[in-house]
Scaffold this motif. Structure first.
Motif, PDB file in Angstrom:
ATOM      1  N   ALA A   1       0.822  -1.217   0.000  1.00 19.57           N
ATOM      2  CA  ALA A   1       0.000   0.000   0.000  1.00 19.57           C
ATOM      3  C   ALA A   1       0.854   1.263   0.000  1.00 19.57           C
ATOM      4  O   ALA A   1       0.514   2.246  -0.671  1.00 19.57           O
ATOM      5  N   ALA A   2       1.968   1.246   0.735  1.00 21.28           N
ATOM      6  CA  ALA A   2       2.764   2.470   0.903  1.00 21.28           C
ATOM      7  C   ALA A   2       3.889   2.622  -0.120  1.00 21.28           C
ATOM      8  O   ALA A   2       4.368   3.731  -0.338  1.00 21.28           O
ATOM      9  N   TRP A   3       4.289   1.520  -0.761  1.00 15.86           N
ATOM     10  CA  TRP A   3       5.436   1.593  -1.664  1.00 15.86           C
ATOM     11  C   TRP A   3       5.149   1.129  -3.089  1.00 15.86           C
ATOM     12  O   TRP A   3       5.840   1.549  -4.015  1.00 15.86           O
ATOM     13  N   VAL A   4       4.145   0.246  -3.283  1.00 15.70           N
ATOM     14  CA  VAL A   4       3.975  -0.396  -4.587  1.00 15.70           C
ATOM     15  C   VAL A   4       2.787   0.130  -5.372  1.00 15.70           C
ATOM     16  O   VAL A   4       2.939   0.530  -6.538  1.00 15.70           O
ATOM     17  N   MET A   5       1.600   0.139  -4.774  1.00 18.45           N
ATOM     18  CA  MET A   5       0.398   0.463  -5.545  1.00 18.45           C
ATOM     19  C   MET A   5       0.444   1.906  -6.067  1.00 18.45           C
ATOM     20  O   MET A   5       1.122   2.762  -5.472  1.00 18.45           O
ATOM     21  N   PRO A   6      -0.226   2.182  -7.176  1.00 19.90           N
ATOM     22  CA  PRO A   6      -0.186   3.531  -7.761  1.00 19.90           C
ATOM     23  C   PRO A   6      -0.587   4.592  -6.747  1.00 19.90           C
ATOM     24  O   PRO A   6      -1.595   4.447  -6.056  1.00 19.90           O
ATOM     25  N   GLU A   7       0.210   5.647  -6.674  1.00 18.26           N
ATOM     26  CA  GLU A   7      -0.023   6.691  -5.677  1.00 18.26           C
ATOM     27  C   GLU A   7      -1.406   7.314  -5.818  1.00 18.26           C
ATOM     28  O   GLU A   7      -2.082   7.572  -4.820  1.00 18.26           O
ATOM     29  N   GLN A   8      -1.836   7.571  -7.053  1.00 19.93           N
ATOM     30  CA  GLN A   8      -3.136   8.196  -7.257  1.00 19.93           C
ATOM     31  C   GLN A   8      -4.286   7.292  -6.813  1.00 19.93           C
ATOM     32  O   GLN A   8      -5.292   7.763  -6.300  1.00 19.93           O
ATOM     33  N   GLU A   9      -4.130   5.977  -7.020  1.00 23.40           N
ATOM     34  CA  GLU A   9      -5.155   5.033  -6.564  1.00 23.40           C
ATOM     35  C   GLU A   9      -5.226   5.023  -5.045  1.00 23.40           C
ATOM     36  O   GLU A   9      -6.310   5.002  -4.452  1.00 23.40           O
ATOM     37  N   ALA A  10      -4.059   5.024  -4.396  1.00 12.79           N
ATOM     38  CA  ALA A  10      -4.026   5.035  -2.935  1.00 12.79           C
ATOM     39  C   ALA A  10      -4.595   6.336  -2.387  1.00 12.79           C
ATOM     40  O   ALA A  10      -5.353   6.343  -1.405  1.00 12.79           O
ATOM     41  N   LEU A  11      -4.241   7.458  -3.023  1.00 14.51           N
ATOM     42  CA  LEU A  11      -4.741   8.767  -2.602  1.00 14.51           C
ATOM     43  C   LEU A  11      -6.257   8.824  -2.700  1.00 14.51           C
ATOM     44  O   LEU A  11      -6.935   9.295  -1.779  1.00 14.51           O
ATOM     45  N   ARG A  12      -6.785   8.309  -3.823  1.00 16.89           N
ATOM     46  CA  ARG A  12      -8.242   8.323  -4.026  1.00 16.89           C
ATOM     47  C   ARG A  12      -8.951   7.409  -3.025  1.00 16.89           C
ATOM     48  O   ARG A  12      -9.972   7.775  -2.443  1.00 16.89           O
ATOM     49  N   ALA A  13      -8.392   6.215  -2.803  1.00 18.89           N
ATOM     50  CA  ALA A  13      -9.043   5.251  -1.916  1.00 18.89           C
ATOM     51  C   ALA A  13      -8.998   5.685  -0.455  1.00 18.89           C
ATOM     52  O   ALA A  13      -9.939   5.457   0.302  1.00 18.89           O
ATOM     53  N   LEU A  14      -7.901   6.335  -0.048  1.00 25.24           N
ATOM     54  CA  LEU A  14      -7.799   6.789   1.345  1.00 25.24           C
ATOM     55  C   LEU A  14      -8.784   7.914   1.620  1.00 25.24           C
ATOM     56  O   LEU A  14      -9.359   7.997   2.712  1.00 25.24           O
ATOM     57  N   ASP A  15      -8.960   8.796   0.633  1.00 29.78           N
ATOM     58  CA  ASP A  15      -9.940   9.879   0.734  1.00 29.78           C
ATOM     59  C   ASP A  15      -9.684  10.757   1.966  1.00 29.78           C
ATOM     60  O   ASP A  15     -10.586  11.050   2.744  1.00 29.78           O
ATOM     61  N   ALA A  16      -8.405  11.187   2.117  1.00 28.32           N
ATOM     62  CA  ALA A  16      -8.043  12.040   3.249  1.00 28.32           C
ATOM     63  C   ALA A  16      -7.386  13.334   2.789  1.00 28.32           C
ATOM     64  O   ALA A  16      -6.854  14.074   3.617  1.00 28.32           O
ATOM     65  N   GLY A  17      -7.412  13.595   1.473  1.00 25.53           N
ATOM     66  CA  GLY A  17      -6.745  14.777   0.946  1.00 25.53           C
ATOM     67  C   GLY A  17      -5.246  14.558   0.822  1.00 25.53           C
ATOM     68  O   GLY A  17      -4.690  13.617   1.417  1.00 25.53           O
ATOM     69  N   PRO A  18      -4.566  15.394   0.062  1.00 24.71           N
ATOM     70  CA  PRO A  18      -3.118  15.215  -0.159  1.00 24.71           C
ATOM     71  C   PRO A  18      -2.298  15.220   1.124  1.00 24.71           C
ATOM     72  O   PRO A  18      -1.399  14.394   1.297  1.00 24.71           O
ATOM     73  N   ASN A  19      -2.590  16.149   2.040  1.00 22.79           N
ATOM     74  CA  ASN A  19      -1.810  16.218   3.285  1.00 22.79           C
ATOM     75  C   ASN A  19      -2.059  15.001   4.164  1.00 22.79           C
ATOM     76  O   ASN A  19      -1.125  14.442   4.755  1.00 22.79           O
ATOM     77  N   GLY A  20      -3.326  14.614   4.263  1.00 24.71           N
ATOM     78  CA  GLY A  20      -3.657  13.426   5.048  1.00 24.71           C
ATOM     79  C   GLY A  20      -3.011  12.179   4.477  1.00 24.71           C
ATOM     80  O   GLY A  20      -2.518  11.314   5.219  1.00 24.71           O
ATOM     81  N   PHE A  21      -2.984  12.089   3.142  1.00 26.35           N
ATOM     82  CA  PHE A  21      -2.358  10.942   2.492  1.00 26.35           C
ATOM     83  C   PHE A  21      -0.863  10.907   2.774  1.00 26.35           C
ATOM     84  O   PHE A  21      -0.298   9.847   3.096  1.00 26.35           O
ATOM     85  N   ARG A  22      -0.208  12.054   2.664  1.00 28.82           N
ATOM     86  CA  ARG A  22       1.234  12.078   2.914  1.00 28.82           C
ATOM     87  C   ARG A  22       1.565  11.706   4.353  1.00 28.82           C
ATOM     88  O   ARG A  22       2.553  11.004   4.622  1.00 28.82           O
ATOM     89  N   LEU A  23       0.741  12.183   5.302  1.00 36.81           N
ATOM     90  CA  LEU A  23       0.961  11.836   6.708  1.00 36.81           C
ATOM     91  C   LEU A  23       0.798  10.341   6.918  1.00 36.81           C
ATOM     92  O   LEU A  23       1.647   9.699   7.560  1.00 36.81           O
TER      93      LEU A  23
END
Length: 446
Positions: free
Chosen positions: A402-424
């Motif tokens: 989840a943190a190193w392999v899957m596409p970043e945009q897919e993870a960002l969309r699925a987490l649904d926490a905004g860019p800052n929340g995703f980076r944290l």
């Protein structure tokens, strides 16, 4: 590999489902005795800290993989790996998770079946007037009776697979919507009753007044391990639940709600149990026998003890029932991904788990002298290695994916926490959670 068409009907349904998956033997059986063995309040503080730093981020990682893939665990992992240009072998992590929960459910249904027998025995007054040695001898006789053990194992597994076979909305969701509120009601009633006991205040002091001199490296290890296990992560089960997650729901918000509810169950159970233990002047560090031997002894001499003990084992039964459904779901989802209909998949899983569970049952009687590794019986093997080695290994691989392999945009969309929340979240998983999971895994191996 079409996307699943099933969804939880609401945000509340998803939270109750994941909470039902997380709440089980770990909260009501394991948490009280492991807290007792590790000094009480200091362990509790560490446990909550590791829930935040370890359990919660990895749980979010597992759910977001399922949410992004919208397929069974194997299919989601393979689909997302291909999108990332990575190896399709990641899909085998889903099969590894299914094997892990297969092993765990084979002994989980046996242990959960004990609560059925104990509940009936408690409500009928079977423990009233008996001493500790008598109750201990009765428990040993029960374990050595393969017919009684098999009956309870079978009944519990049928209860589980009937719900799973009914599907997400008609089975899992309806049961969780009914049982989870009932479980919390029973906990509140038991904790309220505990407040009338002489041991209530000493129990609260012991649970919430930390003695940091009791901290040792092993206390840290145990707190890490329990924080990881209690949220049901590492076996791709929550990945299957994530595939059914509603489109417009905050994953972090839901995950935090689940973690709070999960910890609340453990605390309420601890208050109820230790109030009885302190009222009767017993040692809180009684070990794994705390629930099945110590509590019946403690309740035996209390007013209305038969009713309250029966209510406790009903609570344990409900918690393990919802949790076992979570264990069965990824296996059924995997077989569905291979083309089987849900009912057929549930039947195949149920029969296979039942057969392996018989070996666990016989480990206490006919096969008690058969050792597989060292001094481990078959029951000892499947109740030790899958939870202590396979689960952290699965959790480690899930977190890495989840943190190193899957596409970043897919993870960002699925987490649904905004860019800052995703980076944290990603930073915590990469640099805090993954190293902690490695510690849990290494401690399980040694």
């Amino acid at each position: 590999m079409n996307q699943t068409l099933e969804r939880w009907s609401s945000r509340r349904a998803f939270i109750l489902a994941v909470t039902g998956a997380a709440v089980g033997l770990g909260n009501i059986w394991r948490f009280p005795y492991i807290t007792g063995e590790n000094g009480g309040a200091a362990f509790l503080l560490l446990y909550i800290a590791f829930v935040v730093l370890l359990g919660l981020p990895v749980m979010m990682a597992e759910i977001l993989i399922g949410r992004a893939g919208r397929r069974g665990p194997m299919q989601s992992l393979g689909h997302l790996a291909r999108q990332a240009g990575s190896s399709g072998h990641w899909r085998w992590l889903g099969l590894f998770g299914a094997f892990t929960v297969f092993c765990i459910l084979s002994f989980y249904s046996v242990v959960s079946g004990w609560s059925i027998d104990f509940m009936v025995n408690a409500f009928s007054g079977g423990f009233v007037g008996k001493t500790g040695p008598e109750i201990g001898a009765g428990f040993d006789a029960f374990l050595a009776d393969p017919l009684r053990m098999t009956l309870n194992h079978t009944l519990f597994l049928v209860m589980t697979m009937v719900v799973v076979a009914a599907g997400v909305s008609k089975g899992l969701e309806r049961l969780n919507n009914l049982l989870m509120p009932l479980l919390y009601l029973l906990l509140i009633v038991l904790a309220g009753h505990a407040a009338t006991m002489a041991g209530f205040v000493p129990a609260l002091k012991w649970l919430f007044t930390p003695d940091f001199s009791a901290l040792t490296p092993m206390v840290f290890i145990h707190a890490m391990g329990h924080a990881f296990f209690t949220l049901a992560v590492g076996a791709c089960a929550l990945m299957a639940y994530g595939a059914y997650m509603p489109d417009h729901q905050s994953l972090p918000g839901a995950a935090v709600a689940v973690a709070v509810l999960d910890v609340a169950v453990a605390l309420l159970a601890g208050i109820a149990i230790f109030s009885v233990v302190f009222t009767q002047g017993m040692d809180p560090a009684e070990g794994p026998g705390l629930v099945f031997v110590t509590l019946p002894v403690a309740f035996a001499d209390l007013p209305g003890g038969a009713f309250w003990l029966g209510l406790f084992f009903l609570l344990l039964l409900l918690a393990t029932w919802t949790s076992s459904i979570n264990l069965a779901e990824p296996m059924v989802a995997t077989l569905q991904g291979w083309g089987l209909k849900r009912r057929s998949a549930a039947l195949v899983v149920g029969l296979c788990v039942w057969l392996v569970g018989l070996l666990c049952v016989l480990s206490f009687s006919t096969l008690s002298d058969v050792y597989l590794i060292g001094q481990m019986t078959f029951f000892g093997l499947v109740s030790t290695i899958p939870p202590e080695v396979f689960l952290p290994l699965g959790g480690l691989l899930i977190a890495i994916f989840a943190a190193w392999v899957m596409p970043e945009q897919e993870a960002l969309r699925a987490l649904d926490a905004g860019p800052n929340g995703f980076r944290l979240w990603r930073a915590v998983v990469r640099w805090v959670s993954i190293p902690l999971v490695v510690v849990v895994l290494v401690s399980g191996l040694i």
